[in-house]
Design an enzyme around this catalytic site. Sequence first.
Site, PDB file in Angstrom:
ATOM      1  CG  HIS A 111     -10.751 -39.276 -14.996  1.00 37.85           C
ATOM      2  ND1 HIS A 111      -9.169 -38.313 -14.978  1.00 37.85           N
ATOM      3  CD2 HIS A 111      -9.939 -40.410 -15.573  1.00 37.85           C
ATOM      4  CE1 HIS A 111      -8.561 -39.041 -15.344  1.00 37.85           C
ATOM      5  NE2 HIS A 111      -8.390 -40.090 -15.842  1.00 37.85           N
ATOM      6  CG  ASP A 213       6.267   7.527 -17.764  1.00 36.10           C
ATOM      7  OD1 ASP A 213       6.847   9.030 -17.651  1.00 36.10           O
ATOM      8  OD2 ASP A 213       7.712   6.817 -17.941  1.00 36.10           O
ATOM      9  CG  HIS A 216       4.392   7.952 -21.183  1.00 38.29           C
ATOM     10  ND1 HIS A 216       4.082   7.994 -19.558  1.00 38.29           N
ATOM     11  CD2 HIS A 216       4.068   7.197 -21.952  1.00 38.29           C
ATOM     12  CE1 HIS A 216       3.001   7.427 -20.277  1.00 38.29           C
ATOM     13  NE2 HIS A 216       3.132   7.030 -21.647  1.00 38.29           N
ATOM     14  CG  HIS A 221       0.877   9.161 -25.289  1.00 36.59           C
ATOM     15  ND1 HIS A 221       0.623   7.763 -26.274  1.00 36.59           N
ATOM     16  CD2 HIS A 221       1.561   8.145 -24.595  1.00 36.59           C
ATOM     17  CE1 HIS A 221       1.141   6.621 -25.479  1.00 36.59           C
ATOM     18  NE2 HIS A 221       1.623   6.971 -24.092  1.00 36.59           N
ATOM     19  CG  ASP A 363       1.935   3.443 -23.971  1.00 42.75           C
ATOM     20  OD1 ASP A 363       2.617   4.620 -23.613  1.00 42.75           O
ATOM     21  OD2 ASP A 363       1.031   3.809 -23.388  1.00 42.75           O
TER      22      ASP A 363
END
Lengths: 455, 183
Positions: A111, A213, A216, A221, A363
């Site tokens: 509007h 972490d 991991h 990786h 990941d």
Amino acid sequence: MRLERIGREPEFSRYMDLKEGWLDRRIFSDAEIYEEELYRIFARSWLFVAHESQLPKAGDFLTTHMGEDAVIVTRQPDGSIKVYLNSCPHRGNKVCFADAGNTRRFVCNYHGWAFNTAGELQGMHEEYCYDEGDIDRKKNGLRQVARVGSYKGLVFATFAQDGPSLDAWLGDFRWYLDMLLDNEEGGTELVGGCIKSVISANWKFGVENFIGDAYHAGWTHDSGCRSMNDGQPFPPIDMENSYHASVNGHGWEFGTEGVGDLFLLGRPKVMEYYEKIRPKMADRLGTMRSQIFGSVASASIFPNVSFLPGISTFRQWQPKGPMQFELKTWVIVNKAMPDDIKDEVTKGVMQTFGPGGTFEMDDGENWENCTTVNRGVVTRHERLHYRCGIGRQIDHDTLPGIVYRGQYNDANQRGFYQRWLDMMEATDLGAMPPRPEPRLTGVAETRDLPGLFAL
Amino acid sequence: MNQTTTLERPRTGATASLEVTHALTQTLYREARCLDDEDYAGWVAMLADDLHYHMPGIETRYRRDKTDQVTDLTRMAYYNDSLDEIKKRLLRLETGTAWSEDPATRYTHIITNVEVEHTDKADEFRVFSNFYAYRNRNERDEDSLIGSRIDIWRETGGAYQLVRRRIILKHNVMLSKNLNIYL
């Protein structure tokens, strides 16, 4: 701002026992718990909304989300920053459809209600249709957030009128943040652009991965590390001289060898650059922090921002339901860096932690499967193990926060879920305990960058 | 390096002959088949030493906003790679520890709307194309990436090598968890 939902009898402590070191999987998939998170955490936390470098001029704006609430962040003519809902008070339509830009006003497509960059209602299409007394313009601006603040370029906003100041919220974590934000004269900026992707996983998996972490990294990786560095494996982890540090649910895990993350970036020129400025960094931040910067490290700011100091990816995990988040990523560089080093960092980040990055690709897959497997009603009632390093807490003369020895640890994750629990159960945010009691006083131990605007 | 024709100029070139157009169309199809089959050695053999492979990250902005989000190489990009950088990415698949690539993703690249133009250099051609890249993996993971490309291909010894590619993905939020794919 009072949210009616807060004050209900909370029972979230049954979803975890952090002294024992376990979590209930339902916090990663349950729709009702997720709704409570939007009320209790996202509507009450200080949330990252922008880096000041994204809004250099008056009228510059960007759009983002605080929880699932769409907001506009704008630079005002006086240099301050305002944050308000991206929703017209008339019928609720969005008033801005761009990710970023520069403007003098936002006009609703429905509007024609028009707002200046302060969010104030200026006028509307066919204004004569409103009789006297129909509308109070002052009360029909875009709904402002309660508070906006910034720390060394990072702009935060909160919907909570009460509760801790931004300084208290960040607390001693500022000592760590300065390694990212203040390791060189001039501070930081984000490289132009923002890359967004969608991951069908619970938002907390991204945050907890970056908060602590390290464990991991060498496994998940391995392929990423070898591809970036001529087949060389992950740098070794020194469990004696690496740490987890948790402050108010924020966390930084790090080595002290100074080069691990820089190595993972796979850009020798960037490594050389930091080696060159490291003596100055030591003058600026002290020896300890100059040795931490560049090490294998990762960090998160509660509740949903993460980064890798040295690798220079900066990211936000935006919740989109219990089993999905949108990942927004930027590249953070020092303003003082020469352009060719900024380009090296940018290319390095996109090759490692962009959606096509050699690290990033492994990941998302993990987090999705950690989340979606909980569709099984038996599976979702199984506990998850978070006990790693539970006996390795230490007092450290230099390092503030709740400190654990050994980078392979679940300590920062436990710290994050402790804060999650604190917020999920708190009726009064002011009554939440600091975790731990702050050691630093005021901002004396940190530095103020020149030229930043008070917000 | 800047001897090579840019993607922008000349703005329009004369349409290449049927023969060249056919040869380059077949080249695009062969490239797509290499990518679908994970024959990356075959793909790399089609890339020129001075390759620039670019897929900019493009924000949604208003029409009046003249920010150059496409050719400004200092901005964030999904890909902004030389041949060596592409090879570095590909090394990941040879490590044997790219866990999320095993079981393998199933890929199909559909290449359409091919147009081939002459450039100022006799051995270089500008090639426009559209792509639909479909991925499916594990039980029911799937996503579709759709967009357009502008390439420069160079004729060398009877074959064509890719020298420049700009990929424009038609997503704002990339509706996928990653880009384990070349487009």
